[in-house]
Write an enzyme that holds these catalytic residues in place. Structure first.
Site, short mmCIF file in Angstrom:
data_model
loop_
_atom_site.label_atom_id
_atom_site.label_comp_id
_atom_site.label_asym_id
_atom_site.label_seq_id
_atom_site.Cartn_x
_atom_site.Cartn_y
_atom_site.Cartn_z
N GLU A 416 -7.29 0.01 -3.36
CA GLU A 416 -7.06 -0.40 -4.76
C GLU A 416 -6.48 -1.81 -4.84
OE1 GLU A 416 -4.97 2.68 -6.92
OE2 GLU A 416 -6.61 4.10 -6.59
N GLU A 493 -10.65 8.46 -2.71
CA GLU A 493 -9.46 9.15 -3.21
C GLU A 493 -9.91 10.03 -4.35
OE1 GLU A 493 -6.12 6.12 -2.71
OE2 GLU A 493 -5.38 7.37 -4.35
#
Ligand code: GAL
Length: 820
Positions: A416, A493
């Site tokens: 991220e 994720e």
């Protein structure tokens, strides 16, 4: 990998002796002095450290606590920042003069500065990477004291989770001849793999620090998992003075034992370097013979398509903190395997050597991740501060250190990363890091985890890695696959569902936070981007080319107590809004390693051996006659529920659906019909509930939960009755509060007192309660949902460890562990 050990320690003084020709690696973990504050002049030999604490490594000072609101709940509410000093005295024998002496730190948390005999040797900021320094020229070989001093300075607001603090991985002293194999110097790959033939290629880098050219023979010997010599080869090379040279060879191994997830066959390589017929260095490695490949159709191991039933894991081991114990990692990964896990993402940093060894041994696939952040900060004092100066070195060292592990199948350059939507520069950095990995290991693909949609795809960022990891966008898999058909995809994720073990809030409702600061275990609740596991299962089924998923997370971890504390993932400050909530709720397994209900939901989807699980508990005094939702997680075809012997009807998996309240970003609607759980609403009456599982019409399993009576006794169960007497092996003791008939008392919170005698000590206690501020290092613990945990560590002498557990008004219990 390691060679010979030879060390004696007396009263804080280590004598390092040297065998004349052979090289030696000495574990340098014992007898350090530690001080937890600034200490002026502590790098100097003359500094008086006699009042400092004496301890052995690995050591994590932050786990000692105490928990306090003074610290950030986002990092576990523990004192991980500040200054810590370590010093160790040792003497070198004269015979070591002229050798190359290196000190290796497998990891030092954080911002390590190192001095030897008062002289600054070097520094290494990133706490998750190993490093070494050549200290030959700083040492005294005349029998007087040498002092190594290490200063660590972890900063506040430098991590999004609990990082730990200290010399939390092993330290080594390595004594070599001037001509020796470089650190992480043997690079073993297997370019051809079939049942009949495995080609083992080895590029071993030999260093020569002397002023004379050296003609040496580099011999490679390969031993099968049974210890038989499978192949060997010799190569003569000349290593120029003050230079290095690579010996590149390959051999054919006939009928190799191929490494895979079911049979993780591990080969051993012994590399020797000889000069004039005499062995001057020996270097051991392990590797596996296996082939990996990827396409937009999926991931293939030895030609067989495998989908990732994966978990993300942080590196801490609950009450032991981040100090590395191989057994703690082994147990963690065995528990994951029993859930049906076949892949691990080491979020969001390089793990310990021991962790990867266990993944090799258990046949787990690993996505080895370098960073949580690049140059753009997530928290003000994070790795962003060091990125520009250190990223190349850190990521290359990660790949170099780890590239022989058969378990590793991808290098991840980040998670991220904020640069994912930085139009001008983001893609360039992504490419640069991916290229660094390939320079050191061209055999594995690169990847990263992206949470933004659709920027990283539109801005040419996703395409810079071989495989695109998608965080929390199952509803977009189809769109991304169609719109960017060149990208190979997986869920890096997923879910981020939260729960507290054994806690059920009724009636079922979707809430953001709950006044108890716990989260119901009906497996529905999470932050705005989260969704129940069922939703991911569904979209994985709809998109067979997605390579699978990595759930957030396998285990609870310290810090990041979402949905409590912080507003969202990007808040920079303290997360103490819901103190004492201070550890994660995301795990399918709690901080003790006790499965939550969600563990069984994954198991029902990821394993085929018949299993059945039932929830909630059946102690609802005061709710007689009211409807209780009863859920069953099973891989059987059908299940039938009985309440006090009366059938509540059969349900068919895949046909009878359970409606889940679901609301999350990028999902339309607020319910989801799950075919992955079976459920009934039944009026409560004390007694029992029982579920029977059927396969092909036949009854194969049943599970019964009884209404428990009053707490009557403590019961103990140890994971292993015999452990190694090596000072690092662990025995995990599960403690249950039971009624007189042996039923778990599901709401019991009794305080349990422990005492230990014999060949070991108590090193950790826990109960998995995310809001408990009890010390992890006490000799007592309250039960949470009826259970707690005690961890025993062996000493270096064999014998028996006896653990006694007592609790007021309850019958006590004893368990004995033998150490050998
Ligand atoms: C993700 C992040 C993880 C963790 C998780 C919690 O966005 O990558 O590190 O914070 O959220 O849901």
């Amino acid at each position: 990998m390691r060679k010979v050990l030879y060390v004696m320690s007396f009263l804080m003084l280590t004598f390092v002796g040297v065998n004349k020709t052979q090289a030696q690696d000495i574990k340098f973990n014992d007898d350090w002095r530690f001080f937890n504050a600034e200490a002026e002049g502590a790098e100097k030999n003359s500094f008086d450290d006699s009042k400092w604490r004496n301890l052995n490594l690995p050591h994590d000072w932050a786990i000692e606590g105490p928990f306090s609101e003074e610290y950030n709940a986002r990092c576990g509410g523990l004192p991980f920042h500040g200054t810590g000093w370590y010093r160790k005295n040792f003497k070198m024998e004269a015979s070591a003069k002229g050798k190359v002496v290196r000190m290796e730190f497998e990891g030092a948390m954080y911002d390590a500065h190192i001095w030897v005999n008062g002289e600054f040797v070097g520094n290494r900021p990133y706490g998750y990477i190993g490093f070494e320094f050549d200290i030959s020229n700083y040492l005294k070989y005349d029998g007087s004291d040498n002092v190594v001093a290490v200063r660590l300075r972890p900063q506040d607001l430098s991590s999004r989770w609990y990082p730990g603090a200290g010399l939390y991985r092993s330290v080594w002293l390595k004594i070599d001849n001037p001509v020796h194999v470089e650190q992480w110097g043997a690079y073993i790959t297997t370019p051809t793999v079939s049942e009949k033939l495995g080609v083992v290629q080895n590029e071993t880098t030999v260093v020569n620090t002397s002023n004379k050219d050296a003609k040496v023979v580099v011999k490679q010997e390969y031993f099968s998992p049974e210890g038989k010599l499978a192949a060997s080869i010799e190569d003569e090379i000349t290593v120029k003075a003050n230079s290095k040279e690579v010996s590149g060879t390959y051999v054919n191994v006939k009928n190799p034992k191929i490494w895979d997830t079911e049979n993780p066959s591990i080969y051993k390589a012994v590399t020797t370097v000889s000069k004039n017929g005499k062995v001057i260095d020996t270097y051991n490695s392990t590797f596996g013979i296996r082939a990996i490949s990827f396409s937009t159709e999926g991931f293939f191991l030895n030609g067989k398509k495998i989908r990732f039933n994966g978990v993300c894991l942080h590196h801490d081991n609950g009450s032991l903190g981040s100090a590395v114990y191989k057994r703690a990692d082994e147990r963690k990964l065995q528990i994951m395997k029993s859930m049906g896990v076949n892949a691990i993402r080491t979020s969001h940093n390089p793990p310990s050597r021991e962790f990867l060894e266990v993944c090799d041994e258990l046949g787990l696939l690993v996505l080895d991740e370098a960073f949580d952040v690049w140059a753009e900060a997530k928290v003000p004092n994070g790795y962003n501060v060091f990125f520009n100066e250190w990223a190349e070195r850190d990521i290359k060292d990660m790949v170099k250190r780890d590239r022989n592990h058969p378990s590793i199948i991808m290098w991840s350059t980040g998670n991220e990363i904020h640069e994912q939507h930085n139009k001008k520069e983001g893609w360039k950095v992504a490419r640069m890091l991916s290229n660094y990995c390939k320079e050191v290991d061209p055999t594995r693909p690169t990847t990263l985890g992206m949470n933004n949609f659709e920027a990283p795809y539109k801005m040419n960022f996703a395409a810079q890695s071989d495989i695109a990891g998608i965080n929390y966008k199952p509803t977009k898999y189809g769109y991304i696959h169609e719109t960017y058909p060149q990208l190979a995809l997986y869920g890096s994720e997923t879910s981020s569902c939260t729960s507290s073990r054994g806690v059920y809030h009724l009636p079922i409702e979707k809430y953001t936070t709950h006044e108890s600061l716990h989260v119901t275990s009906y497996d529905l609740i999470g932050p705005p981007w989260a969704y129940p596991p069922d939703v991911e299962f569904h979209f994985q089924e709809q998109n067979p080319n997605i390579m699978g998923e990595f759930i957030w997370t396998g285990f609870d971890y310290l810090g990041e107590p979402t949905p409590y504390g912080g507003k969202d993932n990007s808040t920079n400050g303290y997360w103490n809004g819901h103190w004492p909530s201070k550890s994660s709720y995301f795990g399918a397994v709690d901080l003790c390693g006790f499965p939550k209900d969600r563990f069984y939901l994954y198991q029902s989807q990821w394993t085929s051996k018949p299993m059945i699980h039932l929830l909630p508990h059946w102690n609802w005094k005061g709710m007689e006659g009211q409807d209780i939702p009863v859920y069953c997680y099973t891989n059987c075809d059908e299940a039938e529920l009985f309440v006090n012997g009366k059938s509540m009807g059969k349900k068919v998996k895949g046909k009878d659906l359970t409606e889940l309240i679901v609301k999350f970003s990028r999902y339309e609607g607020d319910s989801f019909q799950s075919k992955y759980r079976l459920s009934w609403n039944v009026p409560y009456q004390a007694g029992n509930i029982k579920v029977v599982g059927y396969k092909d019409g036949k009854q194969v399993l049943e599970k019964q939960i009884n209404t428990a009576g009053k707490p009557a006794k403590v019961s103990l169960k140890v994971d292993r009755r015999e452990i190694n007497a090596n000072g690092e092996d662990l025995a995990y003791v599960t403690v249950r509060i039971e009624d007189k008939n042996g039923n778990l008392c599901p709401n019991a919170t009794n305080l349990v007192n422990f005492s230990v005698k014999g060949a070991g000590e108590l090193v950790g206690v826990d109960n998995g309660n995310q809001i408990s501020l009890e010390s992890f290092q006490a000799n007592h613990r309250k039960a949470f949902s009826g259970m707690c945990l005690a961890i025993l560590k062996s000493s270096k002498t064999s014998g028996k460890i006896t653990l006694t557990a007592k609790s007021k008004r309850l019958k006590s219990a004893v368990v004995v562990v033998e150490t050998k």
